[in-house]
Write an enzyme that holds these catalytic residues in place. Structure first.
Site, PDB file in Angstrom:
ATOM      1  N   ARG A 126      -9.540   3.843  -7.201  1.00 57.53           N
ATOM      2  CA  ARG A 126      -8.978   3.725  -5.849  1.00 57.53           C
ATOM      3  C   ARG A 126     -10.076   3.900  -4.805  1.00 57.53           C
ATOM      4  NH1 ARG A 126      -4.138   2.110  -6.098  1.00 57.53           N
ATOM      5  NH2 ARG A 126      -3.611   2.168  -8.283  1.00 57.53           N
ATOM      6  N   GLU A 160       0.832  -1.212   0.000  1.00 62.06           N
ATOM      7  CA  GLU A 160       0.000   0.000   0.000  1.00 62.06           C
ATOM      8  C   GLU A 160       0.862   1.256   0.000  1.00 62.06           C
ATOM      9  OE1 GLU A 160      -3.162   0.247  -0.485  1.00 62.06           O
ATOM     10  OE2 GLU A 160      -3.693  -1.857  -0.322  1.00 62.06           O
ATOM     11  N   ASN A 170       1.333   3.918  -3.116  1.00 63.66           N
ATOM     12  CA  ASN A 170       1.026   5.344  -2.948  1.00 63.66           C
ATOM     13  C   ASN A 170       2.146   6.232  -3.482  1.00 63.66           C
ATOM     14  OD1 ASN A 170      -1.479   4.938  -1.861  1.00 63.66           O
ATOM     15  ND2 ASN A 170      -0.912   5.421   0.252  1.00 63.66           N
TER      16      ASN A 170
HETATM   17  N1  LIG Z   1       3.078   9.098  -1.220  1.00 69.26           N
HETATM   18  C1  LIG Z   1       2.052   9.939  -1.442  1.00 69.26           C
HETATM   19  N2  LIG Z   1       2.249  11.111  -2.116  1.00 69.26           N
HETATM   20  C2  LIG Z   1       1.240  11.967  -2.340  1.00 69.26           C
HETATM   21  N3  LIG Z   1      -0.032  11.771  -1.930  1.00 69.26           N
HETATM   22  C3  LIG Z   1      -0.300  10.629  -1.260  1.00 69.26           C
HETATM   23  C4  LIG Z   1       0.722   9.672  -0.969  1.00 69.26           C
HETATM   24  N4  LIG Z   1       0.164   8.663  -0.272  1.00 69.26           N
HETATM   25  C5  LIG Z   1      -1.126   8.977  -0.128  1.00 69.26           C
HETATM   26  N5  LIG Z   1      -1.427  10.159  -0.707  1.00 69.26           N
HETATM   27  C6  LIG Z   1      -2.751  10.834  -0.718  1.00 69.26           C
HETATM   28  O1  LIG Z   1      -3.559  10.276   0.303  1.00 69.26           O
HETATM   29  C7  LIG Z   1      -4.768   9.761  -0.261  1.00 69.26           C
HETATM   30  C8  LIG Z   1      -5.233   8.554   0.525  1.00 69.26           C
HETATM   31  O2  LIG Z   1      -4.310   7.474   0.351  1.00 69.26           O
HETATM   32  P1  LIG Z   1      -4.833   5.977   0.521  1.00 69.26           P
HETATM   33  O3  LIG Z   1      -3.737   5.043   0.233  1.00 69.26           O
HETATM   34  O4  LIG Z   1      -5.522   5.863   1.839  1.00 69.26           O
HETATM   35  O5  LIG Z   1      -5.997   5.862  -0.588  1.00 69.26           O
HETATM   36  P2  LIG Z   1      -5.828   5.756  -2.175  1.00 69.26           P
HETATM   37  O6  LIG Z   1      -4.410   5.471  -2.537  1.00 69.26           O
HETATM   38  O7  LIG Z   1      -6.433   6.979  -2.780  1.00 69.26           O
HETATM   39  O8  LIG Z   1      -6.745   4.506  -2.520  1.00 69.26           O
HETATM   40  P3  LIG Z   1      -6.335   2.942  -2.280  1.00 69.26           P
HETATM   41  O9  LIG Z   1      -5.073   2.918  -1.471  1.00 69.26           O
HETATM   42  O10 LIG Z   1      -7.504   2.348  -1.583  1.00 69.26           O
HETATM   43  O11 LIG Z   1      -6.115   2.388  -3.667  1.00 69.26           O
HETATM   44  C9  LIG Z   1      -4.463   9.521  -1.728  1.00 69.26           C
HETATM   45  O12 LIG Z   1      -5.619   9.555  -2.534  1.00 69.26           O
HETATM   46  C10 LIG Z   1      -3.505  10.665  -2.034  1.00 69.26           C
HETATM   47  O13 LIG Z   1      -4.195  11.867  -2.266  1.00 69.26           O
HETATM   48 MG   LIG Z   2      -3.319   3.989  -1.638  1.00 61.53          MG
END
Ligand SMILES: Nc1ncnc2c1ncn2[C@@H]1O[C@H](COP(=O)(O)OP(=O)(O)OP(=O)(O)O)[C@@H](O)[C@H]1O
Ligand SMILES: [Mg+2]
Length: 148
Positions: A107, A48, A52
């Site tokens: 997502r 995860e 990200n």
């Molecule tokens: N490394 C990162 N750099 C920039 N923004 C990030 C990063 N990690 C997370 N985010 C932000 O935080 C939000 C939430 O992250 P999260 O992993 O909970 O959900 P997601 O990636 O959108 O969906 P999923 O992980 O369920 O596929 C993301 O949509 C993004 O906007």
């Molecule tokens: Mg994510």
């Protein structure tokens, strides 16, 4: 707490490297003799966090993902996963279950929630324009062979 081992990894943020990072962390954690469930939890949380970095941190570009894992003598494992991507403007909001900035519907916004449920602690620091750092911590129940 005394550190007994560590490893550092730098990989380009390509999706092929997500499974590599997961396998590498799994191999590193194996020296603590973890249960299958513990290993599965660690692998999922790492996936995860690395996803990200690739998907959100660098978006359409490919940039470096830095991983630094440490083992401590009380069987605690910490995994730092860092990118130099776009950063997160509001960390509290980003960590709320179901929050996502993805607009294509691909997502679920559950990555941080998954990391939090599978690890003991998830600490996020970020600077917009500079990057994001996630530190995952888990104390393994296994007796640990890490002193060998
Ligand atoms: N490394 C990162 N750099 C920039 N923004 C990030 C990063 N990690 C997370 N985010 C932000 O935080 C939000 C939430 O992250 P999260 O992993 O909970 O959900 P997601 O990636 O959108 O969906 P999923 O992980 O369920 O596929 C993301 O949509 C993004 O906007
Ligand atoms: Mg994510």
């Amino acid at each position: 707490m005394k550190q007994i081992n560590e490893m550092k990894l730098q990989i380009p943020g390509k999706s092929a490297n997500e499974s590599f990072a997961r396998a590498a962390l799994s191999a590193f954690a194996a020296q603590l003799d973890p249960t299958i469930d513990e290993l599965a939890d660690i692998k999922t949380a790492v996936s995860e966090a690395v996803t990200n970095c690739i998907v959100h941190g660098y978006r359409d570009e490919i940039g470096p993902v830095y991983i630094h894992a440490k083992l401590y003598e009380d069987n605690t494992l910490t995994i730092k996963i860092r990118d130099k991507g776009c950063g997160i403007p509001d960390i509290k909001q980003a960590m709320e279950p179901l929050f996502t900035t993805c607009t294509t519907g691909e997502r679920a916004g559950l990555g941080f929630a998954v990391m939090q449920s599978f690890m003991d602690k998830v600490r996020v620091t970020s600077k917009p324009g500079k990057g994001t750092c996630v530190v995952l911590t888990k104390k393994l129940l296994s007796k640990g062979a890490g002193n060998a």
